[in-house]
Design a protein around this motif. Structure first.
Motif, PDB file in Angstrom:
ATOM      1  N   HIS A   1       0.834  -1.201   0.000  1.00 61.61           N
ATOM      2  CA  HIS A   1       0.000   0.000   0.000  1.00 61.61           C
ATOM      3  C   HIS A   1       0.871   1.253   0.000  1.00 61.61           C
ATOM      4  CE1 HIS A   1      -3.464   2.557   0.785  1.00 61.61           C
ATOM      5  NE2 HIS A   1      -2.789   3.128   1.778  1.00 61.61           N
ATOM      6  N   TYR A   2       1.917   1.239   0.795  1.00 61.23           N
ATOM      7  CA  TYR A   2       2.848   2.363   0.880  1.00 61.23           C
ATOM      8  C   TYR A   2       3.540   2.602  -0.471  1.00 61.23           C
ATOM      9  CZ  TYR A   2       7.137   4.768   2.543  1.00 61.23           C
ATOM     10  OH  TYR A   2       8.179   5.634   2.728  1.00 61.23           O
ATOM     11  N   VAL A   3       4.050   1.534  -1.070  1.00 65.44           N
ATOM     12  CA  VAL A   3       4.753   1.645  -2.348  1.00 65.44           C
ATOM     13  C   VAL A   3       3.817   2.176  -3.429  1.00 65.44           C
ATOM     14  CG1 VAL A   3       5.895   0.336  -4.183  1.00 65.44           C
ATOM     15  CG2 VAL A   3       6.454  -0.123  -1.784  1.00 65.44           C
ATOM     16  N   ASN A   4       2.596   1.648  -3.501  1.00 67.26           N
ATOM     17  CA  ASN A   4       1.649   2.083  -4.526  1.00 67.26           C
ATOM     18  C   ASN A   4       1.261   3.547  -4.350  1.00 67.26           C
ATOM     19  OD1 ASN A   4       1.608  -0.415  -5.784  1.00 67.26           O
ATOM     20  ND2 ASN A   4      -0.136  -1.168  -4.604  1.00 67.26           N
ATOM     21  N   ARG A   5       1.043   3.967  -3.100  1.00 69.30           N
ATOM     22  CA  ARG A   5       0.684   5.376  -2.840  1.00 69.30           C
ATOM     23  C   ARG A   5       1.786   6.307  -3.308  1.00 69.30           C
ATOM     24  NH1 ARG A   5      -2.414   8.613  -1.379  1.00 69.30           N
ATOM     25  NH2 ARG A   5      -3.091   8.696   0.778  1.00 69.30           N
ATOM     26  N   LEU A   6       3.042   5.969  -3.020  1.00 67.92           N
ATOM     27  CA  LEU A   6       4.158   6.824  -3.423  1.00 67.92           C
ATOM     28  C   LEU A   6       4.337   6.833  -4.941  1.00 67.92           C
ATOM     29  CD1 LEU A   6       6.815   6.117  -0.654  1.00 67.92           C
ATOM     30  CD2 LEU A   6       5.667   8.271  -1.118  1.00 67.92           C
ATOM     31  N   LYS A   7       4.190   5.676  -5.563  1.00 60.22           N
ATOM     32  CA  LYS A   7       4.306   5.605  -7.027  1.00 60.22           C
ATOM     33  C   LYS A   7       3.237   6.457  -7.699  1.00 60.22           C
ATOM     34  CE  LYS A   7       6.431   1.035  -7.690  1.00 60.22           C
ATOM     35  NZ  LYS A   7       6.173  -0.357  -8.157  1.00 60.22           N
ATOM     36  N   GLU A   8       2.009   6.329  -7.207  1.00 60.10           N
ATOM     37  CA  GLU A   8       0.909   7.103  -7.794  1.00 60.10           C
ATOM     38  C   GLU A   8       1.145   8.603  -7.643  1.00 60.10           C
ATOM     39  OE1 GLU A   8      -2.547   5.683  -5.812  1.00 60.10           O
ATOM     40  OE2 GLU A   8      -2.523   3.720  -6.791  1.00 60.10           O
ATOM     41  N   GLN A   9       1.634   9.006  -6.461  1.00 62.48           N
ATOM     42  CA  GLN A   9       1.881  10.422  -6.239  1.00 62.48           C
ATOM     43  C   GLN A   9       3.040  10.926  -7.095  1.00 62.48           C
ATOM     44  OE1 GLN A   9       0.015  12.639  -4.420  1.00 62.48           O
ATOM     45  NE2 GLN A   9       1.336  14.085  -5.497  1.00 62.48           N
ATOM     46  N   LEU A  10       4.076  10.129  -7.230  1.00 65.26           N
ATOM     47  CA  LEU A  10       5.236  10.535  -8.013  1.00 65.26           C
ATOM     48  C   LEU A  10       4.881  10.722  -9.483  1.00 65.26           C
ATOM     49  CD1 LEU A  10       8.225  11.164  -7.688  1.00 65.26           C
ATOM     50  CD2 LEU A  10       8.731   8.760  -8.099  1.00 65.26           C
ATOM     51  N   ASP A  11       3.916   9.963  -9.969  1.00 68.01           N
ATOM     52  CA  ASP A  11       3.454  10.138 -11.348  1.00 68.01           C
ATOM     53  C   ASP A  11       2.737  11.470 -11.541  1.00 68.01           C
ATOM     54  OD1 ASP A  11       4.438   7.793 -12.432  1.00 68.01           O
ATOM     55  OD2 ASP A  11       2.632   6.631 -11.972  1.00 68.01           O
ATOM     56  N   LYS A  12       2.249  12.066 -10.429  1.00 64.74           N
ATOM     57  CA  LYS A  12       1.522  13.337 -10.512  1.00 64.74           C
ATOM     58  C   LYS A  12       2.463  14.516 -10.259  1.00 64.74           C
ATOM     59  CE  LYS A  12      -2.707  11.112  -8.807  1.00 64.74           C
ATOM     60  NZ  LYS A  12      -3.652  11.019  -7.660  1.00 64.74           N
TER      61      LYS A  12
ATOM     62  N   GLU B   1      -2.858   5.106   7.111  1.00 62.16           N
ATOM     63  CA  GLU B   1      -3.876   4.211   6.566  1.00 62.16           C
ATOM     64  C   GLU B   1      -3.593   2.755   6.940  1.00 62.16           C
ATOM     65  OE1 GLU B   1      -4.598   7.335   2.888  1.00 62.16           O
ATOM     66  OE2 GLU B   1      -3.417   5.501   2.554  1.00 62.16           O
ATOM     67  N   VAL B   2      -2.324   2.352   6.873  1.00 59.98           N
ATOM     68  CA  VAL B   2      -1.966   0.977   7.228  1.00 59.98           C
ATOM     69  C   VAL B   2      -2.118   0.754   8.732  1.00 59.98           C
ATOM     70  CG1 VAL B   2      -0.096  -0.723   7.285  1.00 59.98           C
ATOM     71  CG2 VAL B   2      -0.458   0.668   5.235  1.00 59.98           C
ATOM     72  N   LEU B   3      -1.723   1.736   9.536  1.00 60.82           N
ATOM     73  CA  LEU B   3      -1.904   1.610  10.988  1.00 60.82           C
ATOM     74  C   LEU B   3      -3.363   1.316  11.329  1.00 60.82           C
ATOM     75  CD1 LEU B   3       0.250   4.554  12.462  1.00 60.82           C
ATOM     76  CD2 LEU B   3       0.815   2.119  12.457  1.00 60.82           C
ATOM     77  N   GLU B   4      -4.290   2.002  10.644  1.00 59.61           N
ATOM     78  CA  GLU B   4      -5.719   1.798  10.915  1.00 59.61           C
ATOM     79  C   GLU B   4      -6.215   0.492  10.305  1.00 59.61           C
ATOM     80  OE1 GLU B   4     -10.049   4.029  10.424  1.00 59.61           O
ATOM     81  OE2 GLU B   4      -8.315   4.776   9.305  1.00 59.61           O
ATOM     82  N   GLN B   5      -5.894   0.250   9.035  1.00 55.99           N
ATOM     83  CA  GLN B   5      -6.412  -0.928   8.343  1.00 55.99           C
ATOM     84  C   GLN B   5      -5.965  -2.235   8.998  1.00 55.99           C
ATOM     85  OE1 GLN B   5      -4.936  -0.230   4.380  1.00 55.99           O
ATOM     86  NE2 GLN B   5      -6.288   1.523   4.039  1.00 55.99           N
ATOM     87  N   GLU B   6      -4.736  -2.258   9.494  1.00 56.20           N
ATOM     88  CA  GLU B   6      -4.188  -3.480  10.075  1.00 56.20           C
ATOM     89  C   GLU B   6      -4.223  -3.483  11.603  1.00 56.20           C
ATOM     90  OE1 GLU B   6      -0.410  -4.502   8.345  1.00 56.20           O
ATOM     91  OE2 GLU B   6      -1.106  -4.117   6.292  1.00 56.20           O
ATOM     92  N   ASP B   7      -4.846  -2.448  12.189  1.00 55.22           N
ATOM     93  CA  ASP B   7      -5.020  -2.361  13.644  1.00 55.22           C
ATOM     94  C   ASP B   7      -3.683  -2.544  14.368  1.00 55.22           C
ATOM     95  OD1 ASP B   7      -6.678  -1.837  15.744  1.00 55.22           O
ATOM     96  OD2 ASP B   7      -7.568  -3.830  15.875  1.00 55.22           O
ATOM     97  N   LEU B   8      -2.686  -1.766  13.945  1.00 55.32           N
ATOM     98  CA  LEU B   8      -1.327  -2.016  14.399  1.00 55.32           C
ATOM     99  C   LEU B   8      -1.037  -1.506  15.806  1.00 55.32           C
ATOM    100  CD1 LEU B   8       0.840  -1.603  11.179  1.00 55.32           C
ATOM    101  CD2 LEU B   8      -0.282  -3.615  12.129  1.00 55.32           C
ATOM    102  N   LEU B   9      -1.834  -0.568  16.320  1.00 51.05           N
ATOM    103  CA  LEU B   9      -1.625  -0.180  17.716  1.00 51.05           C
ATOM    104  C   LEU B   9      -1.986  -1.325  18.647  1.00 51.05           C
ATOM    105  CD1 LEU B   9      -1.553   2.645  16.282  1.00 51.05           C
ATOM    106  CD2 LEU B   9      -2.544   3.573  18.372  1.00 51.05           C
ATOM    107  N   VAL B  10      -3.060  -2.024  18.319  1.00 53.54           N
ATOM    108  CA  VAL B  10      -3.441  -3.204  19.100  1.00 53.54           C
ATOM    109  C   VAL B  10      -2.369  -4.280  18.965  1.00 53.54           C
ATOM    110  CG1 VAL B  10      -5.110  -5.083  19.295  1.00 53.54           C
ATOM    111  CG2 VAL B  10      -5.898  -2.734  18.986  1.00 53.54           C
ATOM    112  N   ASN B  11      -1.872  -4.466  17.747  1.00 59.15           N
ATOM    113  CA  ASN B  11      -0.830  -5.472  17.527  1.00 59.15           C
ATOM    114  C   ASN B  11       0.427  -5.148  18.327  1.00 59.15           C
ATOM    115  OD1 ASN B  11      -0.167  -7.948  15.948  1.00 59.15           O
ATOM    116  ND2 ASN B  11       1.515  -6.662  15.229  1.00 59.15           N
TER     117      ASN B  11
END
Length: 390
Positions: A48-59, A294-304
């Protein structure tokens, strides 16, 4: 030209990474339980992180802060909700040291005073005022020592009260969990005592969450372990009094992208030119931070982080060689009776595991990505056990 030789280097050359696994130029695999100083918060090359950065870099990747950048406003909104710090405003920069520089500068502007209270074994950065508030004379040059900083023992109520009553200070800067210093913490009573005295005296309280923030301790910010949850929800006078005035952030917020910032309480007034930065808050930096949130929320990483931290501590109790288990969440340390430099080397070269050191030479630091599993922790302790038998 050669490199300016200021880093002692391990003979390992990573060329790729995924999750908590690094691969070197000889195709050897390593487990990363250190995350490059707690920077890798959601794992290397998270899709998710890689895709977000790639998409932004294209803009668009960068433009200065002289134009509108809606991604900054989006980030401020998302970060405020995720951290429960909506009564703050966001200023972005590039690193933890720069975050603390801006925090200290703003505190001095706000109070028109210059002295700072910091604590023994603190680490706040390597530049100017930040390094002056770092308890390490070896990295303080004469130009840094011009800053007026008083270092106090952690959890010493009497020393703090005596010092703060002098009415000379612009700021108190405090790590809720010390990083480089060795994972010592203020007690809840001491943290609240500091916060309440700062409010009474008009001193700016700076919470350095550079390493402990973004979920690493099991709460979004480590200082939040010292708030009364029920009072905070009711927004009582006491809960407001123990909130820091400025919160500095960096490291895990960008998962490797250089980004930092400060959260400034809305009671501080901004003015044009008060703070500034060329690269801070650029489009890629904001996107990287949004991806982490977004990943912290989606994967519930504070609980983890909370659950895996407890699992780690239970596993550690089985080792008689471990004299103390320190930290919270996945900001952890194991203290031994011996210095751990040789143990760290053996873990790297024989067990293929990265761990961290501290100012406390007997402490082994454990700062993995927040989405590790129990299996990863089991592998760590298996490797540790093998090397402790040597």
């Amino acid at each position: 030209m050669k490199l300016f030789d200021v880093y002692p280097l391990y003979d390992v050359t990573p060329v790729s990474a995924k999750g908590i696994e690094l691969t070197d130029d000889k195709d050897k695999k390593y487990l990363d339980f250190y995350g490059g100083h707690a920077v890798i918060s959601i794992g290397h090359s998270h899709p998710h992180y890689v895709n977000r950065l790639k998409e932004q870099l294209d803009k668009i990747g960068f433009y200065s802060n002289s134009i509108q950048n809606p991604i900054q406003k989006e980030l401020a909104s998302v970060l405020g909700k995720a951290s429960k710090c909506e009564a703050y405003n966001l200023f972005m920069c590039n690193s933890g040291a720069e975050a603390n520089e801006n925090a200290l500068k703003l505190a001095s502007f706000h109070t028109q005073k210059s002295k700072v209270i910091a604590f023994n074994n603190s680490f706040h950065g390597r530049t100017s005022a930040a390094v002056a508030t770092t308890d390490n004379p070896n990295i303080n040059a004469p130009i840094n020592k011009q800053q007026e900083v008083t270092f106090l023992p952690l959890n010493d109520f009497e020393a703090f009260e005596k010092t703060v009553n002098s009415d000379e200070y612009c700021a108190v800067i405090l790590e809720a969990i010390q990083g480089v210093g060795g994972l010592d913490e203020p007690t809840t009573e001491f943290y609240q005592f500091i916060a309440e005295n700062c409010k009474k005296k008009g001193i700016v309280l700076i919470a350095d969450e550079v390493q402990s923030g973004f979920g690493r301790s099991g709460k979004f910010f480590a200082f939040q372990h010292h708030l009364d949850t029920e009072q905070s929800q009711m927004d009582t006078e006491r809960s407001r009094s123990v909130q820091p005035d400025i919160i500095s952030i960096a490291k895990g917020m960008g998962n490797g992208f250089p980004v930092g910032g400060i959260l400034v309480h809305e009671s501080f007034k901004a003015s044009y030119g008060l703070l500034g930065t060329t690269f801070g808050g650029n489009h890629l930096a904001c996107t990287a931070t949004l991806a982490v949130l977004e990943v912290l929320e989606q994967e519930d990483l504070l609980v983890n982080a909370t659950e895996l931290g407890s699992y780690f501590k239970e596993k550690a109790k089985a080792f008689s060689e471990i004299k103390k288990i320190k930290g919270r969440g996945l900001m952890l340390g194991l203290e031994f009776e011996f210095e751990v430099a040789d143990l760290r080397k053996r873990l790297i070269y024989k067990q293929h595991m990265f761990t961290g050191s501290a100012k406390n030479k007997k402490l082994l630091r454990f700062l993995p990505a927040l989405n590790i599993t129990k299996t990863h922790i089991d592998l760590f302790f298996e490797g540790l056990q093998k090397e402790l038998k040597q």
